[in-house]
Design an enzyme around this catalytic site. Structure first.
Site, PDB file in Angstrom:
ATOM      1  N   LYS A   1       0.828  -1.210   0.000  1.00  0.00           N
ATOM      2  CA  LYS A   1       0.000   0.000   0.000  1.00  0.00           C
ATOM      3  C   LYS A   1       0.860   1.256   0.000  1.00  0.00           C
ATOM      4  CE  LYS A   1      -4.298  -2.063   1.372  1.00  0.00           C
ATOM      5  NZ  LYS A   1      -5.437  -2.167   2.305  1.00  0.00           N
TER       6      LYS A   1
ATOM      7  N   ARG B   1      -2.603 -10.293   5.048  1.00  0.00           N
ATOM      8  CA  ARG B   1      -2.971 -10.446   3.637  1.00  0.00           C
ATOM      9  C   ARG B   1      -1.859  -9.823   2.795  1.00  0.00           C
ATOM     10  NH1 ARG B   1      -5.810  -7.565  -0.355  1.00  0.00           N
ATOM     11  NH2 ARG B   1      -7.176  -8.866  -1.654  1.00  0.00           N
TER      12      ARG B   1
END
Length: 275
Positions: free
Chosen positions: A215, A254
Site C-alpha cells: 500500500k 494479507r
C-alpha cells in the site's frame, strides 16, 4: 468457524482483475490465476484470497455476474485442489456463489456497508468466516472521507457498528474476523496510528486481519522505486514480522509476496522469548 492459528495465517492475494493497483491484469486469465494461487500456497500461504473486483481508491464497480465470471472457475479449481479459499467481494450474490462452491471465508472490505444483504448470506453458512473490514463511502469517494480526530477510536467504533449489524443478521461471533482497513478512507498518518494502536482493535474481542501489502503508505520504504508497488514487498515483510511479534494474537496478514512475509514470521518466531 474461525480458529486462532498458532502463527498468523498468510493470506495470499489472487487478483483476477484487469485493474488492481498492484498486479492488475497479471493473473486475469483463469489458469494464470489458478497457477498463481498454487504458487502462493507453495510459498507458504495458508489461505488464498481470490478477488474479481478492484477496490482501490477511484476504481469503478463491477456487477456480481461479471465478478463471478472472472473468479468462479478459479475458486472451484483451488477449492477442488484442497486449498483454503477466501473470496474478496462486496456482493451478497457473489458471496452466496462462493460459499456454495466451497470457499471458507468471505472478505468484505466494506463490512456490509456496500451490500447490506451480505451478512445474511454468512448467517446461512455458519461454518464460514466473515472478514469485516472498515471503510467509509465507496472507492470513488473514500479519499474525501479520510478525516479523523482519533483514528483508532473511530475505526473501532465504526467496526463495532458493523459487527452489531452482522450479529443482528444472524452471523455468530465465532465467524467474525475484523480488519481495520488500512488505506481505505485513511491517509498515511491514519494508517500508522492504527498500526500503533492495534491492541485497541484487538480489544473488540475478535481475531484481527491486516492488509498492508504494497500500500501507498509504505512507498517511502520501497527498496526499488522503479518496480512500482512490488518494490514495497520488503517493507511489507518487515511490517509483517513486526506486527506478528508485537501482536501475538494476529489472525492473518494479507500479502502479495508470501515468501518474504513467511521468512519474516519465521524470524519473529525465533526471536520470541517463548521459543
Amino acid at each position: 468457524m474461525v480458529a486462532r492459528p498458532p502463527r498468523p495465517h498468510l493470506m495470499g492475494i489472487v487478483n483476477v482483475t484487469p485493474d488492481s493497483f498492484s498486479d492488475g491484469g497479471e493473473h486475469a486469465e483463469t489458469q494464470a490465476a489458478v497457477r498463481h494461487g498454487v504458487d502462493l500456497a507453495r510459498a507458504g500461504a495458508t489461505v488464498l484470497d481470490v478477488g474479481g473486483e478492484s477496490t482501490r481508491p477511484g476504481s469503478t464497480r463491477v456487477d456480481p455476474n461479471t465478478e463471478w465470471e472472472r473468479i468462479g472457475e478459479v475458486v472451484a479449481s483451488l477449492v477442488g485442489a484442497g486449498f483454503t479459499v477466501s473470496v474478496d467481494t462486496l456482493h451478497a450474490q457473489t458471496a452466496e456463489r462462493a460459499l456454495a462452491a466451497g470457499a471458507a471465508h468471505i472478505n468484505d472490505v466494506s463490512g456490509g456497508l456496500y451490500d447490506p444483504n451480505l451478512p445474511a448470506v454468512l448467517a446461512r453458512y455458519p461454518e464460514a468466516g466473515y472478514l469485516i473490514g472498515h471503510w467509509r463511502g465507496t472507492p470513488e469517494t473514500m479519499n474525501q472521507l479520510a478525516t479523523y480526530e482519533d483514528p483508532v477510536a473511530e475505526v473501532c467504533a465504526e467496526l463495532s457498528e458493523r459487527i452489531e449489524a452482522a450479529r443482528s443478521a444472524g452471523v455468530s461471533a465465532a465467524q467474525i474476523v475484523v480488519d481495520p482497513g488500512l488505506g481505505f478512507a485513511k491517509d498515511r498518518d491514519h494508517n500508522w496510528a492504527i498500526l500503533a494502536g492495534l491492541d485497541r482493535v484487538a480489544r473488540l474481542g475478535y481475531p484481527v486481519m491486516l492488509g498492508a501489502s504494497r500500500k501507498r503508505f509504505l512507498a517511502p520504504y520501497a527498496l526499488d522505486h522503479s518496480a512500482g508497488a512490488a518494490g514495497r514487498d520488503l517493507a511489507t515483510a518487515v511490517l509483517s514480522g513486526l506486527a506478528a511479534q508485537r501482536y501475538p494474537g494476529l489472525w492473518a496478514l494479507r500479502v502479495h509476496d508470501v515468501a518474504s512475509s513467511r521468512i519474516a514470521l519465521e524470524l519473529a518466531e525465533k526471536m520470541s522469548p517463548d521459543v
